[in-house]
Design a protein around this motif. Structure first.
Motif, PDB file in Angstrom:
ATOM      1  N   HIS A  59     -22.572  55.289 -22.913  1.00 54.00           N
ATOM      2  CA  HIS A  59     -23.053  56.533 -23.475  1.00 54.00           C
ATOM      3  C   HIS A  59     -24.388  56.977 -22.858  1.00 54.00           C
ATOM      4  N   TYR A  60     -25.134  56.003 -22.337  1.00 53.16           N
ATOM      5  CA  TYR A  60     -26.470  56.319 -21.814  1.00 53.16           C
ATOM      6  C   TYR A  60     -26.475  56.573 -20.310  1.00 53.16           C
ATOM      7  N   ALA A  61     -25.300  56.496 -19.704  1.00 53.74           N
ATOM      8  CA  ALA A  61     -25.250  56.643 -18.247  1.00 53.74           C
ATOM      9  C   ALA A  61     -25.639  58.061 -17.821  1.00 53.74           C
ATOM     10  N   ILE A  62     -25.105  59.062 -18.514  1.00 52.11           N
ATOM     11  CA  ILE A  62     -25.433  60.438 -18.118  1.00 52.11           C
ATOM     12  C   ILE A  62     -26.916  60.732 -18.343  1.00 52.11           C
ATOM     13  N   PRO A  63     -27.478  60.384 -19.509  1.00 54.46           N
ATOM     14  CA  PRO A  63     -28.929  60.577 -19.659  1.00 54.46           C
ATOM     15  C   PRO A  63     -29.745  59.855 -18.579  1.00 54.46           C
ATOM     16  N   ALA A  64     -29.388  58.605 -18.275  1.00 53.15           N
ATOM     17  CA  ALA A  64     -30.166  57.865 -17.266  1.00 53.15           C
ATOM     18  C   ALA A  64     -30.028  58.539 -15.897  1.00 53.15           C
ATOM     19  N   TYR A  65     -28.799  58.947 -15.597  1.00 59.36           N
ATOM     20  CA  TYR A  65     -28.546  59.601 -14.310  1.00 59.36           C
ATOM     21  C   TYR A  65     -29.356  60.886 -14.181  1.00 59.36           C
ATOM     22  N   TYR A  66     -29.427  61.654 -15.267  1.00 58.76           N
ATOM     23  CA  TYR A  66     -30.125  62.947 -15.168  1.00 58.76           C
ATOM     24  C   TYR A  66     -31.644  62.820 -15.235  1.00 58.76           C
ATOM     25  N   VAL A  67     -32.133  61.590 -15.244  1.00 58.91           N
ATOM     26  CA  VAL A  67     -33.538  61.352 -14.948  1.00 58.91           C
ATOM     27  C   VAL A  67     -33.670  60.885 -13.498  1.00 58.91           C
TER      28      VAL A  67
ATOM     29  N   LEU B  77     -36.634  70.943 -10.766  1.00 59.25           N
ATOM     30  CA  LEU B  77     -37.603  71.107 -11.864  1.00 59.25           C
ATOM     31  C   LEU B  77     -37.533  69.941 -12.854  1.00 59.25           C
ATOM     32  N   ILE B  78     -36.317  69.499 -13.181  1.00 55.61           N
ATOM     33  CA  ILE B  78     -36.215  68.348 -14.094  1.00 55.61           C
ATOM     34  C   ILE B  78     -36.895  67.143 -13.469  1.00 55.61           C
ATOM     35  N   GLY B  79     -36.564  66.901 -12.204  1.00 57.74           N
ATOM     36  CA  GLY B  79     -37.119  65.729 -11.525  1.00 57.74           C
ATOM     37  C   GLY B  79     -38.627  65.800 -11.422  1.00 57.74           C
ATOM     38  N   THR B  80     -39.141  66.969 -11.106  1.00 63.69           N
ATOM     39  CA  THR B  80     -40.588  67.139 -10.982  1.00 63.69           C
ATOM     40  C   THR B  80     -41.252  66.901 -12.337  1.00 63.69           C
ATOM     41  N   HIS B  81     -40.633  67.450 -13.366  1.00 66.74           N
ATOM     42  CA  HIS B  81     -41.200  67.296 -14.709  1.00 66.74           C
ATOM     43  C   HIS B  81     -41.174  65.838 -15.167  1.00 66.74           C
ATOM     44  N   THR B  82     -40.045  65.167 -14.986  1.00 67.61           N
ATOM     45  CA  THR B  82     -39.946  63.803 -15.523  1.00 67.61           C
ATOM     46  C   THR B  82     -40.810  62.827 -14.739  1.00 67.61           C
ATOM     47  N   LEU B  83     -41.145  63.154 -13.489  1.00 64.55           N
ATOM     48  CA  LEU B  83     -42.023  62.262 -12.716  1.00 64.55           C
ATOM     49  C   LEU B  83     -43.494  62.564 -12.961  1.00 64.55           C
ATOM     50  N   SER B  84     -43.783  63.676 -13.637  1.00 66.03           N
ATOM     51  CA  SER B  84     -45.182  64.088 -13.679  1.00 66.03           C
ATOM     52  C   SER B  84     -45.962  63.297 -14.722  1.00 66.03           C
ATOM     53  N   GLU B  85     -47.265  63.415 -14.561  1.00 63.71           N
ATOM     54  CA  GLU B  85     -48.188  62.620 -15.366  1.00 63.71           C
ATOM     55  C   GLU B  85     -47.917  62.805 -16.860  1.00 63.71           C
ATOM     56  N   GLY B  86     -47.867  61.707 -17.566  1.00 59.19           N
ATOM     57  CA  GLY B  86     -47.649  61.783 -19.000  1.00 59.19           C
ATOM     58  C   GLY B  86     -46.177  61.666 -19.380  1.00 59.19           C
TER      59      GLY B  86
ATOM     60  N   PHE C  17     -43.772  60.189 -16.927  1.00 64.69           N
ATOM     61  CA  PHE C  17     -43.142  59.237 -16.015  1.00 64.69           C
ATOM     62  C   PHE C  17     -42.573  58.012 -16.735  1.00 64.69           C
ATOM     63  N   ASP C  18     -43.376  57.370 -17.546  1.00 66.66           N
ATOM     64  CA  ASP C  18     -42.909  56.144 -18.203  1.00 66.66           C
ATOM     65  C   ASP C  18     -41.793  56.410 -19.201  1.00 66.66           C
ATOM     66  N   ALA C  19     -41.994  57.476 -19.987  1.00 62.92           N
ATOM     67  CA  ALA C  19     -41.011  57.774 -21.026  1.00 62.92           C
ATOM     68  C   ALA C  19     -39.659  58.141 -20.428  1.00 62.92           C
ATOM     69  N   TYR C  20     -39.680  58.775 -19.272  1.00 63.73           N
ATOM     70  CA  TYR C  20     -38.416  59.178 -18.654  1.00 63.73           C
ATOM     71  C   TYR C  20     -37.991  58.219 -17.547  1.00 63.73           C
ATOM     72  N   TYR C  21     -38.789  58.176 -16.494  1.00 59.71           N
ATOM     73  CA  TYR C  21     -38.318  57.499 -15.292  1.00 59.71           C
ATOM     74  C   TYR C  21     -38.214  55.983 -15.485  1.00 59.71           C
ATOM     75  N   THR C  22     -39.298  55.383 -15.963  1.00 57.67           N
ATOM     76  CA  THR C  22     -39.274  53.936 -16.136  1.00 57.67           C
ATOM     77  C   THR C  22     -38.217  53.541 -17.161  1.00 57.67           C
ATOM     78  N   LYS C  23     -38.143  54.324 -18.222  1.00 60.20           N
ATOM     79  CA  LYS C  23     -37.134  54.055 -19.250  1.00 60.20           C
ATOM     80  C   LYS C  23     -35.724  54.127 -18.652  1.00 60.20           C
ATOM     81  N   ALA C  24     -35.470  55.161 -17.865  1.00 59.16           N
ATOM     82  CA  ALA C  24     -34.138  55.337 -17.271  1.00 59.16           C
ATOM     83  C   ALA C  24     -33.802  54.175 -16.336  1.00 59.16           C
ATOM     84  N   GLN C  25     -34.811  53.680 -15.624  1.00 62.42           N
ATOM     85  CA  GLN C  25     -34.565  52.548 -14.724  1.00 62.42           C
ATOM     86  C   GLN C  25     -34.236  51.273 -15.507  1.00 62.42           C
ATOM     87  N   LYS C  26     -34.833  51.136 -16.666  1.00 57.73           N
ATOM     88  CA  LYS C  26     -34.511  49.969 -17.502  1.00 57.73           C
ATOM     89  C   LYS C  26     -33.088  50.077 -18.023  1.00 57.73           C
ATOM     90  N   VAL C  27     -32.748  51.276 -18.476  1.00 59.78           N
ATOM     91  CA  VAL C  27     -31.383  51.487 -18.965  1.00 59.78           C
ATOM     92  C   VAL C  27     -30.388  51.286 -17.826  1.00 59.78           C
TER      93      VAL C  27
END
Lengths: 95, 486, 484
Positions: B300-308, B357-366, B368-378
């Motif tokens: 179920h989390y594959a699509i959310p992780a992918y779209y980060v 835009l999604i990628g730029t936003h999710t990598l930006s300061e504040g 990054f961890d909530a999106y990118y690092t989290k997605a990599q863990k998932v």
């Protein structure tokens, strides 16, 4: 995490995309829905899980320090929008 | 002639029954005749194809022919081809003639194949319907009101319609398997790192992988024999021996352990698709395989992780398209920022901009961890799901897509489009191989059975798929568009 | 109020590899624009990076030389920003897991005291291209030859407390990288570039003040000048009731001042993330051991040995070990002549003076270490006197002979040490100078010492400089005193 207009405008600036006001509001709407979907990730317990950057646990291979490339400037610049004297031209950069 | 598999065509060339030039001319004529309605090619390289065909015939006359020598194929327009326009389905690269060949292209040239041209695709491989192309949508040869799937929609439609016996695609979240399923052909996404990415225009580098799309698993095996292998120019390609994938096609399946992930048979799955898949599984049982239910709990989390992860990588990968060294440049930029912003806004389509835009936003300061690092863990958890499942079973089976091909224009909302890839996307996150094989129809629209294996299990997947195709004839069915004689 | 200066340096060192960090294009300096920018360097669609093993080895050698931790795993990240000299729209660098961890460097100050400066980390990254602002119809030209040249960015802790310390640190880094041979250290060609972080705080205060980053300070002298200006600016600003703002400033060497780079856009957000095209770099112990075994003697070790084993002063040891070329030259001179003191004096005196006058580096010295060593040997064995030695040195410098011996022979500079011959010359001088002899005789005894100089001069002149001055002195004194 709610997405605001300022987030989209900031991202558009960082990504160097010209975005009109109309487009910006469309993007806010689309991106909000995408990020709502993405927010499901917050429900996964990832305590003690290391991030995975590459699907295989491989390590970097190193290349011998040898010059293997020859000058192909003319070929490469054939697809360039503006060149002069071998240089790529851009609007004046102010330092 | 164009309803034959590569294997049959190879035999015809070998026996002298047919020349490569005749074969090539036939397909070029097919393209000219049928592609106006399908729009599966962006560029047809007729002149080059004829020259390559003549050279192949000459090589054969000289006794220098390999298995693929003289066989025509088409390349997704994401592969750089020296001297030939390489657009990636984007206005950004509409004026771009690649100055070099992708490694995969080099390998097929060396194998003596004939390139018919470059196939249509979703812009920068971002899409599941091929409606995101600057060159217009591709139609599904089975039903011209349906999409062919994406992003390798042009390749899938061209093979299905008999405009080429085979094509190359790329798969970042299902872009080979889903269009293969929608168009009733066979498409393999190899293990990440099995095929070189050098010269393949990057969408999401840690997910992208090239693979063959053809009429049968056997054809895919022969194509993979050429494509697979280590490339010193791609750090992420794997230095590991390449087996002869054709050699093990006929291994018996008795004792094969098949797992059916329960998450792949839940809500949202079209009942008729499910029926076709269950019937396909029962064919395997009749071939001696055993079947059990398994679970991939993080599906179920594959699509959310992918779209980060995918947009983050894409936002960075696509920064090089800045109007300076190649690609689209806006008229009369007032200054540097204007040059960048307008060139990119004009050059990229809406979906590409959205993902940047999604990628730029999710990598930006504040964030990054909530999106990118989290997605990599998932992502790690998702990979672990598969590794755990492969402790118990040899292969996993399920639908390639929850529905058959949908109507053109049916999915306006990006998120509903993204959800199409629910069964394919986790495979890229885990880096494992997957193949889609034709397994029936819902009305006129094909259904694809997806078979997944553990890392580097391509030979097994091809064997399992081939045995199914020995027992069924779904893969031999042709759409009406392919029946028109030349 | 008493102020304390706090300085940290980020030094970018171009590594002396043949090819680029991620491509097989040449790194040679000075080629035609864009002739050394290959498909990978240009960031053409579809290209991929492959890491240069020599860049890794050089970074690790530096780490070992500064006694740093070398982590087993390091990772490349992308630093995302748009600039025309940055072809891919990102710089491949190392943000989170650099190849070299914490270490330290010893610096020597003017008063011969030493101080340890901690290294925070050092990481590998690719250099950018160059923007050329000459007029192309109001456009800027971009040359990407330099793009992809390997850089080692060495980041210090804010451990320096004066401009002099900062300059000494930069010199120490320069000498380490040139000793290791991992960089040519040529600051004029940009092989070594430096960003300086400067802040001030009231003496005794623990918290750091707000810092300014001064970009591209590219010589030892500029480092001192830029810091001196910046410190004064910040103190004045605070004392006038103002506040230092965190900003990037540019040093203007024409005016010896720093100024704000306000034209640059507002705070950047580089969106670092691991580069998906590169895999983690894993270095095992055997590899580190191998590189460690290949390390040359480093400046600090050399300085120590010059003092302890050779008995040089701290100052001499420091000067003679400042560069590997200098140290190797000195050691060769010493080896040939066998005398530490003389070798040190000649290298630091006559040779360095001549090199400075003609702005030559020691590697380009027209007089080789062996030639100088042989010359010093002839002084030591009294074949020539000091004055003649300088003449021989000049002749060697101008290529008038292949060796000191050949020049001594050709110019007849061999020292006359035959007592009989010297006495004959002395007798002649005394006979020719009755007035001076009379003055000498009538002078107060304590003034006679000074007056003897005249006679020595005359004798040396008569010998065309070849008489042994000590002998002349002694014999003259005896003869004159005999006349009293």
């Amino acid at each position: 995490m709610a997405l605001e207009d300022s987030h989209v405008r900031r991202a558009a600036h960082l990504a160097r995309l010209a975005v009109s006001d109309d487009q910006a509001s469309d993007f806010v709407e689309d991106l909000s829905r995408i990020l709502d979907m993405v927010d499901q990730l917050q429900g996964v317990n990832t305590d003690g899980v290391a991030p995975l950057a590459h699907p295989l646990d491989a390590t970097q291979r190193l290349r011998a320090d040898e010059v293997t490339e020859t000058d192909q400037r003319d070929t490469f610049q054939r697809c360039a929008p503006a060149v002069e004297n071998g240089l790529y031209l851009v609007p004046r950069v102010v330092e | 002639m164009h309803d034959k598999t590569l294997t049959e065509l190879a035999q015809a060339l070998d026996s002298g029954e047919l020349s490569s030039r005749e074969l090539t001319d036939h397909y070029l004529q097919r393209i000219e005749q049928a592609d106006a309605s399908l729009n599966s090619f962006i560029t047809v390289t007729a002149e080059q194809a004829r020259a390559q065909a003549d050279a192949a015939d000459q090589a054969r006359a000289n006794g220098n022919a390999g298995w693929l020598t003289g066989l025509p194929l088409a390349l997704k327009d994401i592969f750089c081809t020296q001297g030939v326009k390489t657009s990636c389905g984007s206005r950004m690269l509409d004026n771009f003639t690649a100055p070099y060949d992708a490694t995969v292209v080099e390998k097929f040239k060396a194998a003596g194949t004939v390139s018919l041209g470059k196939t249509n695709m979703d812009e920068f491989a971002m899409g599941s319907s091929n409606e995101n192309s600057y060159y217009g949508p591709v139609k599904n040869p089975w039903d011209l009101s349906a999409v062919p799937g994406g992003s390798s929609g042009g390749s899938a439609a061209a093979v299905a319609a008999g405009l080429t016996p085979a094509a190359l695609g790329t798969d970042t979240g299902g872009s080979i398997r889903q269009p293969a399923a929608f168009c009733g052909i066979t498409g393999l996404k190899p293990t990440y790192g099995r095929v070189s990415r050098y010269g393949m225009i990057a969408y999401a580098s840690s997910l992208d992988q090239a693979g063959p799309m053809a009429r049968s698993a056997s054809d895919c095996a022969h194509l993979l024999n050429v494509m697979a292998g280590h490339d010193v120019r791609d750090s992420t390609s794997v230095a590991r021996g390449v087996p002869d994938y054709a050699e093990t096609l006929n291994a018996p399946l008795s004792g094969l352990k098949i797992g059916l992930p329960k998450e792949y048979f839940g809500d949202g799955l079209d009942p008729e698709v499910e029926k076709a898949i269950r019937e396909a599984v029962s064919v395997y049982e009749s071939l001696g395989a055993t079947v059990r239910d398994v679970s991939l709990p993080h599906t179920h989390y594959a699509i959310p992780a992918y779209y980060v992860i995918a947009p983050a990588e894409a936002s960075s990968n696509l920064s090089r398209f800045d109007g300076v060294r190649f690609g689209h440049r806006c008229e009369n930029p007032s200054d540097l920022i204007d040059l960048y912003k307008r060139s990119r806004a004009e050059g990229f389509g809406e979906e590409v901009q959205r993902r940047i835009l999604i990628g730029t936003h999710t990598l930006s300061e504040g964030f990054f961890d909530a999106y990118y690092t989290k997605a990599q863990k998932v992502r790690r958890l998702i990979r672990q799901d598969f590794l755990d499942a492969f402790e118990d079973v040899d292969v996993l089976m399920g639908p390639a897509s929850p529905t058959p091909a949908f109507d053109l224009g049916a999915k306006k909302d990006p998120v509903s489009m993204y959800l199409q890839d629910i069964y394919t996307i986790a495979v890229n996150l885990a880096g494992i191989p997957g193949i889609s094989v034709p397994a029936g129809f819902v009305g006129r629209r094909p259904v694809g059975l997806q078979i997944l294996g553990t890392h580097f299990a391509e030979a097994q997947l091809l064997n399992v798929a081939h045995q199914f195709q020995q027992a069924t004839d779904w893969h031999l069915q042709r759409p009406a568009t392919a029946e028109e004689s030349v | 109020m008493q102020w304390e200066t706090v300085i940290g340096l980020e030094v970018h060192v171009q590594l002396a590899t043949h090819s680029k960090i991620f491509s097989g294009a040449s790194t040679a300096f000075g080629a035609e624009p864009n002739s050394q920018a290959c498909a990978v360097d240009l960031g053409l669609p579809g290209v991929l990076p492959v890491l240069n093993e020599q860049a890794v080895a050089m970074a690790v050698q530096f780490g070992l030389a500064v006694h740093a931790d070398i982590p087993e795993v390091s990772v490349f990240d992308r630093k995302n920003y748009f600039y025309p000299d940055l072809p891919k729209g990102y710089q491949t660098s190392q943000m989170y897991h650099p190849i070299v961890g914490p270490g330290e460097v010893e610096i020597t100050l003017d008063d011969d005291t030493t101080k340890q400066i901690r290294i925070h980390h050092a990481h590998l990254e690719e250099d950018a291209g160059k923007s050329l602002h000459e007029d192309f119809h109001g456009m800027t030209g971009i040359d990407l030859n330099r793009a992809g040249t390997p850089l080692l960015e060495i980041v210090s802790e804010p451990d320096m407390r004066s401009a002099k310390e900062a300059a000494a640190y930069l010199k120490a880094i320069h000498s380490i990288v040139t000793y290791l041979g991992i960089s040519d250290g040529n600051m004029a060609e940009g092989s070594m570039r430096c960003d300086v972080n400067v802040s001030v705080r009231p003496k005794g205060q623990e918290a750091f003040g707000t810092r300014a980053e001064i970009k591209n300070v590219n010589s030892f002298r500029f480092v001192e000048k830029a810091i001196a200006f910046e410190v004064e600016r910040q103190i004045e600003l605070i004392e006038d009731g103002g506040k230092v703002i965190q900003e990037t400033r540019l040093f203007d060497p024409e005016r010896d001042e720093t100024r704000s780079m306000r034209t640059k856009e507002e705070a950047n957000d580089y969106r670092y993330f691991p580069c998906p095209d590169l895999l983690p770099v894993v270095l095992d112990q055997a590899y580190l051991d191998h590189l460690r075994s290949q390390l040359p003697e480093l400046p600090a070790e050399k300085r120590e040995r010059f003092q302890q084993a050779l008995g040089l002063s701290a100052y001499d040891a420091s000067v003679l070990s400042a560069s590997r070329d200098m140290a190797e030259y000195f050691e060769e001179v010493h080896h040939v002549c066998g005398d530490v003191k003389q070798a040190a004096n000649w290298v630091q005196g006559e040779l360095s003076g001549a090199l400075n006058r003609e702005s030559l580096s020691i590697a380009d010295s027209p007089v080789s270490a062996v030639q100088l060593g042989e010359l010093v040997q002839r002084v030591l064995d009294d074949t020539i006197n000091g004055k003649a030695a300088k003449q021989v040195f000049q002749a060697l410098w101008h290529g008038e002979g292949a060796s000191a011996d050949a020049i001594i022979e050709a110019k007849g500079l061999k020292q006359v040490t035959d007592t009989g011959a010297i006495e004959t010359m002395i007798d002649q001088v005394i006979a020719d100078s009755p007035a001076q002899v009379a003055q000498y005789r009538d002078a107060e005894p304590e003034k006679r010492g000074k007056m003897i100089g005249y006679f020595v001069g005359q004798v040396m002149k008569a010998s065309r400089g070849t008489a042994n001055p000590q002998q002349v002195n002694g014999l003259l004194k005896d003869k004159l005193d005999a006349l009293l």
